[in-house]
Design a protein around this motif. Structure first.
Motif, mmCIF file in Angstrom:
data_model
loop_
_atom_site.group_PDB
_atom_site.id
_atom_site.type_symbol
_atom_site.label_atom_id
_atom_site.label_comp_id
_atom_site.label_asym_id
_atom_site.label_seq_id
_atom_site.Cartn_x
_atom_site.Cartn_y
_atom_site.Cartn_z
ATOM 1 N N HIS A 1 -9.690 -14.393 14.273
ATOM 2 C CA HIS A 1 -8.893 -13.905 15.371
ATOM 3 C C HIS A 1 -8.874 -14.903 16.503
ATOM 4 O O HIS A 1 -8.089 -14.823 17.418
ATOM 5 C CB HIS A 1 -9.575 -12.635 15.911
ATOM 6 C CG HIS A 1 -8.746 -11.437 15.738
ATOM 7 N ND1 HIS A 1 -9.192 -10.323 15.092
ATOM 8 C CD2 HIS A 1 -7.482 -11.179 16.109
ATOM 9 C CE1 HIS A 1 -8.242 -9.430 15.092
ATOM 10 N NE2 HIS A 1 -7.200 -9.926 15.692
ATOM 11 N N VAL B 1 2.847 -4.827 2.857
ATOM 12 C CA VAL B 1 1.967 -5.454 3.841
ATOM 13 C C VAL B 1 2.081 -6.979 3.792
ATOM 14 O O VAL B 1 1.982 -7.652 4.812
ATOM 15 C CB VAL B 1 0.511 -4.999 3.611
ATOM 16 C CG1 VAL B 1 -0.440 -5.752 4.508
ATOM 17 C CG2 VAL B 1 0.395 -3.506 3.873
ATOM 18 N N PHE C 1 -8.472 -0.177 -3.791
ATOM 19 C CA PHE C 1 -7.708 0.805 -3.025
ATOM 20 C C PHE C 1 -6.788 1.567 -3.953
ATOM 21 O O PHE C 1 -6.276 1.041 -4.934
ATOM 22 C CB PHE C 1 -6.888 0.122 -1.935
ATOM 23 C CG PHE C 1 -7.735 -0.476 -0.862
ATOM 24 C CD1 PHE C 1 -8.597 0.321 -0.130
ATOM 25 C CD2 PHE C 1 -7.684 -1.830 -0.588
ATOM 26 C CE1 PHE C 1 -9.392 -0.231 0.858
ATOM 27 C CE2 PHE C 1 -8.472 -2.386 0.398
ATOM 28 C CZ PHE C 1 -9.325 -1.585 1.128
ATOM 29 N N LYS D 1 4.394 1.087 1.731
ATOM 30 C CA LYS D 1 4.409 0.108 2.816
ATOM 31 C C LYS D 1 4.118 -1.293 2.282
ATOM 32 O O LYS D 1 3.136 -1.509 1.599
ATOM 33 C CB LYS D 1 3.330 0.520 3.815
ATOM 34 C CG LYS D 1 3.356 -0.248 5.097
ATOM 35 C CD LYS D 1 2.456 0.435 6.114
ATOM 36 C CE LYS D 1 1.701 -0.598 6.894
ATOM 37 N NZ LYS D 1 0.466 -0.062 7.444
ATOM 38 N N PHE E 1 0.890 -1.176 0.000
ATOM 39 C CA PHE E 1 0.000 0.000 0.000
ATOM 40 C C PHE E 1 0.914 1.207 0.000
ATOM 41 O O PHE E 1 1.551 1.502 1.010
ATOM 42 C CB PHE E 1 -0.895 0.015 1.234
ATOM 43 C CG PHE E 1 -1.983 -1.022 1.193
ATOM 44 C CD1 PHE E 1 -2.975 -0.956 0.229
ATOM 45 C CD2 PHE E 1 -2.017 -2.059 2.104
ATOM 46 C CE1 PHE E 1 -3.984 -1.911 0.182
ATOM 47 C CE2 PHE E 1 -3.019 -3.005 2.067
ATOM 48 C CZ PHE E 1 -4.009 -2.938 1.092
ATOM 49 N N SER F 1 -3.410 -8.967 15.025
ATOM 50 C CA SER F 1 -4.073 -7.897 14.301
ATOM 51 C C SER F 1 -3.068 -7.099 13.461
ATOM 52 O O SER F 1 -1.976 -6.794 13.925
ATOM 53 C CB SER F 1 -4.765 -6.973 15.304
ATOM 54 O OG SER F 1 -5.516 -6.031 14.610
ATOM 55 N N GLY F 2 -3.465 -6.804 12.240
ATOM 56 C CA GLY F 2 -2.609 -5.988 11.387
ATOM 57 C C GLY F 2 -1.534 -6.769 10.662
ATOM 58 O O GLY F 2 -0.699 -6.189 9.975
ATOM 59 N N CYS F 3 -1.545 -8.107 10.768
ATOM 60 C CA CYS F 3 -0.481 -8.888 10.142
ATOM 61 C C CYS F 3 -0.752 -9.111 8.655
ATOM 62 O O CYS F 3 0.098 -9.625 7.954
ATOM 63 C CB CYS F 3 -0.322 -10.230 10.849
ATOM 64 S SG CYS F 3 -1.739 -11.314 10.626
ATOM 65 N N GLY F 4 -1.928 -8.723 8.184
ATOM 66 C CA GLY F 4 -2.200 -8.826 6.757
ATOM 67 C C GLY F 4 -3.170 -9.927 6.369
ATOM 68 O O GLY F 4 -3.261 -10.282 5.201
ATOM 69 N N LYS F 5 -3.926 -10.437 7.327
ATOM 70 C CA LYS F 5 -4.876 -11.514 7.027
ATOM 71 C C LYS F 5 -5.929 -11.048 6.030
ATOM 72 O O LYS F 5 -6.181 -11.713 5.024
ATOM 73 C CB LYS F 5 -5.579 -11.988 8.315
ATOM 74 C CG LYS F 5 -4.634 -12.437 9.411
ATOM 75 C CD LYS F 5 -5.374 -12.965 10.628
ATOM 76 C CE LYS F 5 -6.181 -11.907 11.363
ATOM 77 N NZ LYS F 5 -5.349 -10.889 12.037
ATOM 78 N N SER F 6 -6.529 -9.907 6.344
ATOM 79 C CA SER F 6 -7.577 -9.420 5.443
ATOM 80 C C SER F 6 -6.998 -9.084 4.083
ATOM 81 O O SER F 6 -7.622 -9.345 3.048
ATOM 82 C CB SER F 6 -8.246 -8.171 6.025
ATOM 83 O OG SER F 6 -8.821 -8.461 7.262
ATOM 84 N N THR F 7 -5.809 -8.523 4.082
ATOM 85 C CA THR F 7 -5.192 -8.160 2.817
ATOM 86 C C THR F 7 -4.967 -9.396 1.953
ATOM 87 O O THR F 7 -5.246 -9.395 0.752
ATOM 88 C CB THR F 7 -3.861 -7.441 3.088
ATOM 89 O OG1 THR F 7 -4.107 -6.333 3.941
ATOM 90 C CG2 THR F 7 -3.225 -6.978 1.802
ATOM 91 N N GLU G 1 -13.340 -13.104 9.242
ATOM 92 C CA GLU G 1 -13.871 -13.061 10.601
ATOM 93 C C GLU G 1 -15.398 -13.009 10.604
ATOM 94 O O GLU G 1 -15.989 -12.070 11.148
ATOM 95 C CB GLU G 1 -13.312 -11.847 11.350
ATOM 96 C CG GLU G 1 -11.796 -11.834 11.348
ATOM 97 C CD GLU G 1 -11.236 -10.738 12.241
ATOM 98 O OE1 GLU G 1 -11.804 -10.523 13.319
ATOM 99 O OE2 GLU G 1 -10.244 -10.109 11.853
HETATM 100 N N1 LIG Z 1 -6.226 0.218 2.121
HETATM 101 C C1 LIG Z 1 -5.111 0.262 2.844
HETATM 102 N N2 LIG Z 1 -4.234 1.278 2.698
HETATM 103 C C2 LIG Z 1 -3.094 1.327 3.429
HETATM 104 N N3 LIG Z 1 -2.757 0.426 4.331
HETATM 105 C C3 LIG Z 1 -3.577 -0.624 4.539
HETATM 106 C C4 LIG Z 1 -4.796 -0.751 3.810
HETATM 107 N N4 LIG Z 1 -5.419 -1.876 4.223
HETATM 108 C C5 LIG Z 1 -4.624 -2.415 5.154
HETATM 109 N N5 LIG Z 1 -3.526 -1.672 5.346
HETATM 110 C C6 LIG Z 1 -2.439 -1.975 6.278
HETATM 111 O O1 LIG Z 1 -2.014 -3.273 6.020
HETATM 112 C C7 LIG Z 1 -1.744 -3.966 7.217
HETATM 113 C C8 LIG Z 1 -2.525 -5.260 7.251
HETATM 114 O O2 LIG Z 1 -3.889 -4.988 7.310
HETATM 115 P P1 LIG Z 1 -4.995 -6.106 7.354
HETATM 116 O O3 LIG Z 1 -6.307 -5.441 7.364
HETATM 117 O O4 LIG Z 1 -4.734 -7.058 6.256
HETATM 118 O O5 LIG Z 1 -4.686 -6.787 8.753
HETATM 119 P P2 LIG Z 1 -5.487 -7.938 9.478
HETATM 120 O O6 LIG Z 1 -4.517 -8.994 9.749
HETATM 121 O O7 LIG Z 1 -6.708 -8.282 8.737
HETATM 122 O O8 LIG Z 1 -5.855 -7.230 10.842
HETATM 123 P P3 LIG Z 1 -7.165 -7.461 11.723
HETATM 124 O O9 LIG Z 1 -6.982 -8.756 12.393
HETATM 125 O O10 LIG Z 1 -7.111 -6.318 12.698
HETATM 126 O O11 LIG Z 1 -8.339 -7.407 10.839
HETATM 127 C C9 LIG Z 1 -2.102 -3.041 8.350
HETATM 128 O O12 LIG Z 1 -0.912 -2.514 8.866
HETATM 129 C C10 LIG Z 1 -2.924 -1.967 7.703
HETATM 130 O O13 LIG Z 1 -2.657 -0.731 8.322
#
Ligand SMILES: Nc1ncnc2c1ncn2[C@@H]1O[C@H](COP(=O)(O)OP(=O)(O)OP(=O)(O)O)[C@@H](O)[C@H]1O
Ligand SMILES: [Mg+2]
Lengths: 291, 252, 264
Positions: B205, B20, B58, B18, B15, B40-46, B174
């Motif tokens: 989670h 991810v 995005f 950065k 992103f 949290s924030g490790c990139g699962k959703s990404t 989730e």
């Molecule tokens: N659209 C975006 N633009 C910039 N950074 C992003 C974007 N989406 C996610 N990120 C960053 O990418 C990283 C991973 O985000 P992600 O949502 O994949 O985490 P996650 O593992 O799903 O977290 P959670 O368990 O809290 O849902 C985070 O540091 C987030 O700040």
């Protein structure tokens, strides 16, 4: 695959619509752009230092528009003094204190929305009957400011209200859970995070106030004053009314229409300047917002 | 080993500046539930959103690597993301039904696909609602608003909506995190019942949820895939120290 | 309100309600004066309808463009510009209408005057567009992203998502924008006063001068002496105007809950 065929058609439909949207925007840009260009290209020519700082002379065929600029500023400031505090406090009361299911509240809100749609000329009549005649303020800055302030009240209240409501409930709850009382919560949490919305409301109302003619025709403005107003009870000249006067009451169109162009440019610039300040503020508040 | 439905090869996601995801390699087995866990924030959703190209929306996103689905890289030139998303469905963290009736929510995807036959649509809607274990609760009020349902029912409605278009893979981010324990149990049960027809990737989670509902588990940390294997093994005998630390709650 | 009615009521000592509303002649200064407001009401409605004809499609499409189609960078520039344009005072539009559009229309259609209902509709339509665009853009962007994502994840194209999910969800906001536009046009005074021509006769064609309620009030208030029947008649016009906007507002109010009820 049948699906692929279908997809081609779906994209075609999308492209057609999106082209229409593009064209509409372009058309609007061209039309409004040419209106502004037309006015500016003619108006800028007559604007000089004298035009901005002198009073009209020779039956408004020469001279400047200084009294009209000052008059409009007075009216704008006066109306903000009336509408802002009143508007913010009413909105806070409506959203934060009054119980949402109270029938009276719904009625009040409906009334406010209705007032927002009332034509400005009707407010003008109202101001004439109440401030000019009943209160005896006469045709004056005071009557005009009150009229304009009341006119913009609904806009201010609704937009402040909307801004307050847009603040997530969780913010409020978090603050209340930390032991803050209601007023502190509103003052420290809700109001700051709704600032962009409140400013947007203010943009709307200031722009409207500066350019309004109809409400001040009977309450504040005259075509010509000798000098500047000395007290709130004096009538004033105002930019929009000045344009109207130059166009309709003119005896020498050849000389007055160029002056009208110049006045129009000043009025537009004034409105734009006000908006720019507000947009800048809104942008700043948005940038510092963390959610 | 079983048939592989989806191969993620060296997937990196940025992103802006950065990064991810860092060169993630993962094979998703067919007709199984694969859980993705991690702090949290490790990139699962990404990671999940990369699989059906939902990250495309995005700004400033850059994706490297390949995701091979059905023999093709879904990020190859000329691949249409709309088709990818039709075949790889998604269920979101918070239930997000449309402001339409229960029936129209499920029928939506079909109408988009150009289904016209009323009877066929109705049959498919009923079938999907049954598969999502929601039919009995809503059969008398198909035309009332989807917002009248409880959170758990809404989430099952979203699952029904996703499976109505018969995707091959179902991505779930989730899906139970906004639900109470009973509704969660029902959704997990539902997930188990869906693997006969679908391949499921489940972000969660909740460690217990991964243990209960999944066959395989992938552990992600700071955008890197640390460990992947059968759920049993990951939970009882992790190979990597980070995984063990995470599972025993030493961080995250 | 009270003031309005208090000042407007006495006119009915001179004319009956039906004469006032349906009378075809508005000659307030003849003797005896005639207060038939029908030409003015029709004038207002005609000009409003005409204005909406220009403003609604254009405003709707451009609002959708701004919210959905426009690249984000363009939107950041365009959105404030549109807001600025919405603030340009109506006097300016009236001025432009008088000095530019009216002569054009007169020459083009070889009419005796360019100050017609059509000219007024055109000018008012243009004037109303920016605010309609702006409100519609807000209505669309306020739709939660989750709806959009749900639809896209089902394999809908951008347009399908827009057309089947986002726009219906925003429909009450869009309706409100249009009605707001209508209110703005019907209540507009200055532009219409300058451009519409000002003949208080029942309009038979789009290309003849008309006089609206607002313009009548603005022009004649200066001449009417306080307390005269004429003065009260003007307040009654204001009441009519007020009732029109009241109706529009009730429409908006009902639109919002109904939009929610009409989920299907
Ligand atoms: N659209 C975006 N633009 C910039 N950074 C992003 C974007 N989406 C996610 N990120 C960053 O990418 C990283 C991973 O985000 P992600 O949502 O994949 O985490 P996650 O593992 O799903 O977290 P959670 O368990 O809290 O849902 C985070 O540091 C987030 O700040
Ligand atoms: Mg996540």
């Amino acid at each position: 695959m049948i699906e692929e065929n279908n997809l081609k058609r779906r994209y075609l439909v999308q492209n057609i619509w999106f082209t229409i949207f593009w064209l509409s925007m372009i058309l609007i840009a061209v039309v409004l752009g040419s209106i502004l260009y037309f006015i500016f290209s003619r108006g800028v020519k007559v604007i000089n230092w004298e035009f901005l700082t002198a009073a009209p002379r020779r039956g408004m065929t020469e001279g400047g528009i200084f009294p009209a600029i000052v008059g409009t500023l007075y009216l704008v400031l006066g109306s903000i003094v009336v509408s802002l505090p009143l508007g913010v406090f009413s909105a806070i009361y409506l959203t934060e204190y009054a119980s949402p299911r109270h029938p009276a509240l719904r009625a009040i809100r409906t009334a406010i929305h209705c007032l927002a749609g009332v034509p400005s000329v009707v407010f003008g009549l109202f101001g004439l009957a109440v401030f000019v005649k009943i209160f005896g303020f006469g045709v004056s800055v005071l009557s005009g400011s009150l009229t304009l302030g009341i006119m913009s009240l609904p806009v201010v209240i609704t937009s402040v209200e909307e801004a307050l409501k847009a603040v997530p409930l969780s913010f409020r709850e978090a603050s209340l859970a930390l032991g803050a009382n209601k007023w502190t919560t509103i003052w420290r949490v809700v109001l700051p995070s709704s600032l962009p919305g409140i400013l947007t409301g203010l943009i709307l109302s200031i722009g409207r106030v500066a350019g309004e003619t109809a409400p001040i025709m009977f309450t504040a403005a005259v075509f010509y004053t000798r000098g500047l107003p000395q007290s709130p009870f004096d009538p004033v000249m105002a930019l929009p009314y000045h344009i109207y006067g130059l166009i309709t009451e003119g005896t020498r169109p050849d000389k007055q229409i160029p002056l009208a162009y110049g006045t129009a440019v000043v009025l537009i610039l004034l409105v734009i300047a006000v908006d720019f300040i507000a947009i800048y503020w809104r942008g700043r508040a948005r940038r510092s917002r963390k959610w | 080993m079983e048939e592989i439905k989806l191969r993620i090869k060296d997937l990196s996601v940025f992103f802006g500046k950065k990064q991810v995801l860092h060169q993630v390699n993962l094979n998703i087995p067919a007709n199984k539930v694969t859980a993705i866990i991690g702090p949290s924030g490790c990139g699962k959703s990404t990671l999940l959103r990369s699989i059906n190209r939902m990250n495309d929306f995005f700004e400033d996103v850059r994706i490297e690597g390949e995701i091979i689905f059905d023999g093709n890289n879904i990020y190859a030139e000329g691949v249409d993301p709309v088709t990818v998303r039709r075949r790889i469905g998604m269920v979101f963290q918070t239930p997000n039904p449309f402001p339409k009736s229960i029936f129209e929510n499920v029928a939506y995807g079909l109408r988009i696909q150009g289904w016209k036959n009323k009877k066929a649509i109705e049959e498919q809607v009923v079938k999907s609602l049954q598969a999502a274990a929601l039919w009995d609760e809503v059969k008398d009020r198909l035309h009332s608003s989807a917002f009248d349902l409880s959170g758990g029912q809404q989430q099952r409605l979203c699952i029904a909506r996703a499976i109505a278009v018969e995707p091959e893979i179902l991505l779930m981010d989730e899906p139970a995190s906004a639900l109470d324990p009973i509704a969660t149990a029902r959704v997990e049960e539902l997930i188990r019942s869906l693997i006969k027809k679908y391949t499921i990737v489940l972000v969660t989670h909740n460690m217990q949820e991964a243990a209960r509902a999944s066959d395989y588990t992938a552990f992600l940390l700071l955008g890197k895939l640390i460990e992947f294997g059968p759920t049993n093994q990951i939970f009882t005998n992790p190979q990597k120290k980070e995984t063990e630390d995470y599972l025993t709650g030493r961080f995250g | 309100m009270v003031v309005l009615f208090g000042e407007g009521w006495p006119v009915f000592a001179h004319v009956s309600l039906s004469q006032f509303l349906l009378g075809k002649r508005w000659y307030p200064t003849s003797s005896p004066p005639q207060f038939g407001a029908l030409p003015l009401i029709l004038g207002s409605l005609l000009v409003t309808g005409g204005g909406l004809l220009f403003a609604v499609p254009l405003g709707l499409f451009a609002g959708i463009f701004l919210a959905e189609v426009c690249p984000p960078r363009g939107r950041e520039v365009l959105k404030p510009i549109v807001e600025l344009l919405a603030d340009i005072p109506s006097v300016i539009y009236g001025f432009f209408g008088v000095v530019v559009i009216a002569p054009l229309i007169r020459n083009f259609l070889s009419l005796s005057t360019g100050l017609t209902a059509f000219t007024a509709s055109l000018i008012l339509g243009i004037m109303a567009v920016p605010s309609i665009v702006s409100v519609i853009e807000d209505a669309i962007t306020s739709i939660p992203r989750s709806y959009r994502e749900a639809s896209l994840a089902l394999g809908a194209t951008h347009w399908e998502t827009l057309h089947r999910v986002v726009l219906p969800a925003a429909s009450s906001g869009i309706g409100a924008a249009i009605i707001l536009g209508a209110g703005r046009i019907i209540g507009e005074t200055m532009a219409v006063l300058m451009v519409a021509g000002g003949a208080p006769v029942i309009p038979r064609s789009f290309f003849q001068p008309v006089r609206t309620l607002t313009a009548t009030i603005a022009v004649e208030m200066g001449e009417a002496s306080v307390g005269s029947p004429h003065y009260h008649a003007l307040f009654s016009l204001a009441i009519i105007l007020f009732l029109f906007t009241l109706i529009l507002n009730i429409l908006v109010e009902n639109l919002i809950p109904e939009g929610r009820r009409r989920v299907r």
